[in-house]
Motif scaffolding. Structure first.
Motif, short mmCIF file in Angstrom:
data_model
loop_
_atom_site.label_atom_id
_atom_site.label_comp_id
_atom_site.label_asym_id
_atom_site.label_seq_id
_atom_site.Cartn_x
_atom_site.Cartn_y
_atom_site.Cartn_z
N TYR A 105 13.73 1.21 -5.22
CA TYR A 105 14.24 2.55 -5.48
C TYR A 105 13.18 3.60 -5.16
O TYR A 105 13.47 4.66 -4.62
CB TYR A 105 14.68 2.65 -6.94
CG TYR A 105 15.67 3.78 -7.21
CD1 TYR A 105 16.36 4.40 -6.18
CD2 TYR A 105 15.92 4.19 -8.51
CE1 TYR A 105 17.26 5.43 -6.43
CE2 TYR A 105 16.84 5.21 -8.77
CZ TYR A 105 17.50 5.83 -7.73
OH TYR A 105 18.39 6.83 -7.98
N VAL A 106 11.92 3.29 -5.49
CA VAL A 106 10.83 4.20 -5.17
C VAL A 106 10.70 4.38 -3.66
O VAL A 106 10.46 5.47 -3.17
CB VAL A 106 9.49 3.70 -5.77
CG1 VAL A 106 8.31 4.48 -5.19
CG2 VAL A 106 9.50 3.84 -7.29
N THR A 107 10.90 3.29 -2.90
CA THR A 107 10.72 3.37 -1.45
C THR A 107 11.81 4.20 -0.77
O THR A 107 11.56 4.77 0.30
CB THR A 107 10.71 1.96 -0.81
OG1 THR A 107 11.99 1.34 -0.95
CG2 THR A 107 9.65 1.08 -1.44
N ILE A 108 13.00 4.27 -1.36
CA ILE A 108 14.09 5.02 -0.72
C ILE A 108 14.34 6.37 -1.38
O ILE A 108 15.18 7.14 -0.92
CB ILE A 108 15.41 4.20 -0.72
CG1 ILE A 108 15.88 3.94 -2.14
CG2 ILE A 108 15.24 2.92 0.06
CD1 ILE A 108 17.22 3.22 -2.19
N LEU A 109 13.60 6.68 -2.45
CA LEU A 109 13.77 7.96 -3.15
C LEU A 109 12.91 9.03 -2.48
O LEU A 109 12.02 9.62 -3.08
CB LEU A 109 13.38 7.80 -4.63
CG LEU A 109 13.99 8.80 -5.63
CD1 LEU A 109 15.51 8.71 -5.61
CD2 LEU A 109 13.48 8.54 -7.03
N GLY A 110 13.18 9.24 -1.21
CA GLY A 110 12.41 10.21 -0.45
C GLY A 110 12.37 9.82 1.01
O GLY A 110 13.15 8.99 1.48
N SER A 111 11.43 10.39 1.74
CA SER A 111 11.32 10.14 3.17
C SER A 111 10.87 8.71 3.46
O SER A 111 9.95 8.21 2.82
CB SER A 111 10.30 11.12 3.78
OG SER A 111 9.96 10.74 5.09
N PRO A 112 11.47 8.04 4.44
CA PRO A 112 11.06 6.68 4.81
C PRO A 112 9.61 6.62 5.27
O PRO A 112 8.93 5.61 5.10
CB PRO A 112 12.01 6.32 5.95
CG PRO A 112 13.20 7.21 5.76
CD PRO A 112 12.66 8.48 5.21
N GLN A 113 9.11 7.71 5.88
CA GLN A 113 7.74 7.74 6.39
C GLN A 113 6.70 7.67 5.27
O GLN A 113 5.56 7.26 5.50
CB GLN A 113 7.50 9.02 7.22
CG GLN A 113 8.19 9.03 8.58
CD GLN A 113 9.69 9.22 8.47
OE1 GLN A 113 10.19 9.86 7.54
NE2 GLN A 113 10.43 8.65 9.42
N THR A 114 7.07 8.06 4.06
CA THR A 114 6.11 8.05 2.94
C THR A 114 6.49 7.01 1.89
O THR A 114 6.03 7.09 0.75
CB THR A 114 6.04 9.45 2.29
OG1 THR A 114 7.37 9.84 1.87
CG2 THR A 114 5.48 10.47 3.25
N ALA A 115 7.30 6.02 2.27
CA ALA A 115 7.76 5.00 1.31
C ALA A 115 6.60 4.21 0.73
O ALA A 115 6.50 4.01 -0.49
CB ALA A 115 8.76 4.07 1.99
N ALA A 116 5.70 3.72 1.60
CA ALA A 116 4.55 2.94 1.14
C ALA A 116 3.64 3.79 0.26
O ALA A 116 3.08 3.30 -0.73
CB ALA A 116 3.77 2.38 2.32
N PHE A 117 3.50 5.07 0.61
CA PHE A 117 2.68 5.99 -0.20
C PHE A 117 3.25 6.12 -1.60
O PHE A 117 2.53 6.04 -2.60
CB PHE A 117 2.62 7.35 0.49
CG PHE A 117 2.03 8.44 -0.37
CD1 PHE A 117 0.66 8.58 -0.49
CD2 PHE A 117 2.85 9.32 -1.06
CE1 PHE A 117 0.11 9.59 -1.28
CE2 PHE A 117 2.32 10.32 -1.85
CZ PHE A 117 0.94 10.46 -1.96
#
Length: 428
Positions: free
Chosen positions: A132-144
């Motif tokens: 959920y954290v990885t998709i709750l925003g831009s895919p480019q910053t998922a790991a961040f």
């Protein structure tokens, strides 16, 4: 300000509160995990257990994760992430509450069942919260984002140790000579007081988890538009499809070995310190475990910063290579230098779990929920490889047994360099 800017700003505000709530979950399950280290010592004393029997604390815990990760995935597939999180918090609360009747009955098996229930709840939380954290925003910053969330996990770990030290450990440890001079009723009262020491902390934890479940139920979460395949696959077909995706399959194996490396080093840190520094006590050796958790915490925040400038897979490979060197020092120099080398290795372990997780979920679309549960199941590597390391230690030495986490870091480095790549074809 144009309409698109306003919509973007509103969207970010809508995601901020859910993101903060989900990040708080990483703290909660970190605390629950490291309280187990306290429970092993407490139950060993209170129930007069062997090392094998006291080790069942971790066995019950890992089994809860292993058996409930896939059911959690099924719930997420049928409903949504929020539902999975609420179920996880309710199970967590129930398991912690069960410590009260377990203590009242003074039954070790009851405690193990309670731990199993807690871990089943945490399996729901991790299966839902990580993706959920990885998709709750831009895919480019998922790991961040996932590394930022995971940065709060070791803070929870340290909190768990402190809670155990100050609210569970009594500081009263009678040796055989003292016990032999006590009356049967005095001995019984002593053991009962040690068993009851776990009641209050776990009742508080149960209450906190219940309150969080209510909070999650009340807060509105944004709807996440995930990539759909056009048809709703069964769990079996989803698993079959995922197992043909090379970068995901390698992520599962890599996560298994990462968890093995982490748990091996932490589980045997006290033993290694006592082996390497003559005359050091258990209490003094335990400080190095605390230092390791602090190093992990600092590393999580530092790694989140570095990831702004270095690609996640490259940073993963660099950190793994550094840890290969540090663990080799631990093997070849079983002294104070070796101890500190292993402590420092925790700094470089910091980004590994969340980075492997996010790389493994890359471009999986509507398979993300099922894939997440498989990655959570890989936590069982911590139980299996720790036993392997114990066997190696028995036939060689604790310093030589560090070859087990060293091999794990070699495999992690290879994944960061090559295995993470997403292939256009799912054929192996």
């Amino acid at each position: 300000m144009n309409k698109d800017s306003i919509n973007s700003s509103n969207s970010q505000k809508l995601m901020l509160i859910p993101l903060v709530l989900i990040i708080s979950l990483f703290f909660l399950w970190g605390m629950a995990n490291n309280l187990n280290d306290i429970l092993i010592s407490q139950f060993k004393k209170a129930f007069q257990l062997t090392d094998f029997q006291s080790g069942l604390v971790q066995s019950a815990f890992y089994l809860g994760y292993f058996f409930f990760a896939l059911p959690a995935s099924m719930v997420l597939r049928k409903y949504n992430y929020k539902t999975g999180i609420i179920i996880g918090l309710l199970l967590f609360s129930l398991g912690a509450f069960l410590f009260y009747p377990a203590a009242q009955n003074a039954t070790y098996g009851f405690f193990l069942f309670a731990l199993f229930v807690i871990a089943s709840g945490l399996a729901f939380l991790e299966t839902a919260a990580n993706p959920y954290v990885t998709i709750l925003g831009s895919p480019q910053t998922a790991a961040f984002r996932l590394n930022l969330a995971q940065a709060f996990n070791p803070i929870g770990c340290i909190t768990g140790i402190l809670v155990g030290q100050y609210f569970i450990f009594s500081g009263v440890e009678h040796d055989e000579a003292t016990l032999s001079q006590m009356s049967p009723s005095g001995i019984e009262a002593y053991y009962k007081s040690e068993i009851h020491a776990v009641e209050t902390p776990y009742l508080v934890i149960s209450t906190v988890a219940l309150l969080f479940s209510i909070l999650f139920a009340l807060v509105k979460f944004p709807k996440i538009q995930e990539q759909k395949s056009g048809k709703k696959d069964s769990l079996f077909s989803s698993l079959s499809h995922l197992w043909k995706i090379k970068h995901f399959k390698l992520a599962v194996f890599t996560q298994f070995f990462y968890m093995g490396a982490q748990v091996c080093i932490w589980s045997f840190m006290i033993r290694y310190a006592k082996f390497s520094i003559p005359g050091i006590s258990d209490f003094e050796a335990a400080h190095y475990l605390t230092f390791s958790l602090i190093a992990l915490t600092v590393g999580r925040f530092a790694g989140t910063f570095f990831m702004k400038y270095i690609k996640p897979n490259k940073l993963l490979a660099i950190y793994a290579i550094i840890n290969i060197v540090l663990v080799f020092i631990g093997i070849s120099s079983p002294n104070l230098i070796g101890v500190w080398a292993l402590v420092i290795s925790s700094f470089f372990m910091s980004i590994m779990y969340p980075t492997i997780f996010s790389l493994g979920l890359n471009q999986l679309g509507n398979e993300t929920k099922t894939a997440s549960s498989i990655l959570v199941m890989a936590i069982v590597g911590g139980a299996i490889l720790t036993a392997v390391m114990g066997f190696v230690s028995d036939i060689t030495s604790i310093s030589m047994a560090m070859i087990v986490p060293l091999v794990c870091f070699v495999l992690i480095a290879l994944y960061g360099l090559y295995g993470y790549k997403v292939k256009n074809s799912i054929k192996l």
